[in-house]
Design a protein around this motif. Sequence first.
Motif, short mmCIF file in Angstrom:
data_model
loop_
_atom_site.label_atom_id
_atom_site.label_comp_id
_atom_site.label_asym_id
_atom_site.label_seq_id
_atom_site.Cartn_x
_atom_site.Cartn_y
_atom_site.Cartn_z
N LYS A 1 0.78 -1.36 -0.19
CA LYS A 1 0.02 0.05 0.19
C LYS A 1 1.12 1.22 0.09
O LYS A 1 0.45 2.11 -0.70
N PRO A 2 2.00 1.35 0.91
CA PRO A 2 2.55 2.59 1.01
C PRO A 2 3.46 3.11 -0.62
O PRO A 2 3.50 4.28 -0.69
N GLU B 1 -8.67 20.61 -1.19
CA GLU B 1 -7.60 20.59 -0.12
C GLU B 1 -7.59 19.93 1.26
O GLU B 1 -6.36 19.14 1.34
N GLU B 2 -8.55 19.68 1.56
CA GLU B 2 -8.80 18.77 2.80
C GLU B 2 -8.30 17.24 2.43
O GLU B 2 -7.72 16.54 3.14
N TYR B 3 -8.98 16.89 1.34
CA TYR B 3 -8.67 15.58 0.81
C TYR B 3 -7.23 15.27 0.52
O TYR B 3 -6.73 14.22 0.92
N PHE B 4 -6.50 16.10 -0.04
CA PHE B 4 -5.04 16.07 -0.61
C PHE B 4 -4.53 16.00 0.89
O PHE B 4 -3.43 15.26 1.07
N GLN B 5 -4.66 16.79 1.70
CA GLN B 5 -3.97 16.68 2.90
C GLN B 5 -4.49 15.50 3.92
O GLN B 5 -3.42 14.86 4.30
N PHE B 6 -5.53 15.11 3.56
CA PHE B 6 -5.73 13.64 4.17
C PHE B 6 -4.93 12.34 3.52
O PHE B 6 -4.40 11.52 4.31
N ILE B 7 -4.86 12.41 2.29
CA ILE B 7 -4.09 11.33 1.34
C ILE B 7 -2.89 11.83 1.98
O ILE B 7 -2.00 10.78 2.09
N GLY B 8 -2.13 12.95 2.02
CA GLY B 8 -0.89 13.10 2.13
C GLY B 8 -0.34 12.58 3.82
O GLY B 8 0.63 11.90 3.83
N LYS B 9 -1.42 12.75 4.78
CA LYS B 9 -1.06 12.31 5.92
C LYS B 9 -0.97 10.84 6.20
O LYS B 9 -0.39 10.27 6.88
N VAL B 10 -1.94 10.22 5.51
CA VAL B 10 -1.81 8.78 5.47
C VAL B 10 -0.71 8.27 4.72
O VAL B 10 -0.15 7.30 5.35
N GLY C 1 2.36 9.70 5.15
CA GLY C 1 3.46 10.13 6.08
C GLY C 1 3.68 11.64 5.57
O GLY C 1 5.14 11.80 5.81
N MET C 2 3.23 12.50 4.91
CA MET C 2 3.69 13.61 4.18
C MET C 2 3.38 14.90 5.06
O MET C 2 1.99 14.60 5.66
N LYS C 3 4.08 15.68 5.18
CA LYS C 3 3.77 16.88 5.93
C LYS C 3 2.91 17.98 5.20
O LYS C 3 2.97 17.91 3.86
N LYS C 4 2.31 18.83 5.81
CA LYS C 4 1.39 19.67 5.27
C LYS C 4 2.36 20.59 3.97
O LYS C 4 1.61 20.64 2.94
N GLU C 5 3.35 21.02 4.35
CA GLU C 5 4.23 21.72 3.36
C GLU C 5 4.61 20.84 1.99
O GLU C 5 4.67 21.25 1.04
N GLN C 6 4.64 19.46 2.50
CA GLN C 6 5.19 18.55 1.39
C GLN C 6 4.10 18.38 0.45
O GLN C 6 4.24 18.59 -0.85
N VAL C 7 2.68 18.35 0.87
CA VAL C 7 1.69 18.39 0.09
C VAL C 7 1.44 19.47 -1.06
O VAL C 7 1.28 19.30 -1.90
#
Length: 241
Positions: A77-78, A96-105, A107-113
């Motif tokens: 999965k990763p 925006e919220e969805y992309f941040q959710f996918i990023g968090k899942v 292991g990405m930081k907000k700035e990376q997303v």
Amino acid sequence: MQISINNLVKQFGEKTAVNISDFTIASGDILGLVGNNGAGKTTLFRLILDLLKADNGHVLIKSDDKDINPAESEEWKPFTGAFIDEGFLIDFLTPEEYFQFIGKVNGMKKEQVEERLKEFEHFMGGEILGQKKLIRNLSAGNKQKVGIISALLNKPELVILDEPFNFLDPTSQNILKHILKDYNHNSNATILISSHNLAHTVDISTRIALLESGIIIRDMVNSDGSAKKELETYFDQDTAY
């Protein structure tokens, strides 16, 4: 990211949706999966992603010389990104919220997303971010874009997209072709797409598999569009009366 399919069978009642005895997708391939409605394309993708349980056989994903069976382990999965349909989206979120959710899942930081999203600005066309809309209120084409971007967000080694050109306008279709080809070239990611659009499939695929009644009846190397004539001949015969 190599994928091996062995004696894979999926039936729905008396209908056999997938019946593939032996098929290997090499690491770095862009595999275009083509076939008429009901050929088994989406079912095959869902089996690879462990969204359906096979009646027989298995799929193995090779990573770092280790064979991973998606039905038995979540280690795949990763490094996998996929978009099959709107069911993959969380439609009560904004993009925006969805992309941040996918990023968090992943292991990405907000700035990376946010930095990664800049690479898709041309594709988004100013219609995705900053619109103060929930995903469910976007057009079908923009929902498609959100799904595709989310699949590519964490730079996966394996990408699976079902009918990615659906609902996109011609400009967005061409941008997407460049995105996928460049991504494959820069990362050597293995990319699987299905599409009814033969021209787009031929344009981007290094290899094309033709499905009929769940069986891969042709496996074509597509060097500089070499599979185009064979595909056109097949579908012309299929529609003749």
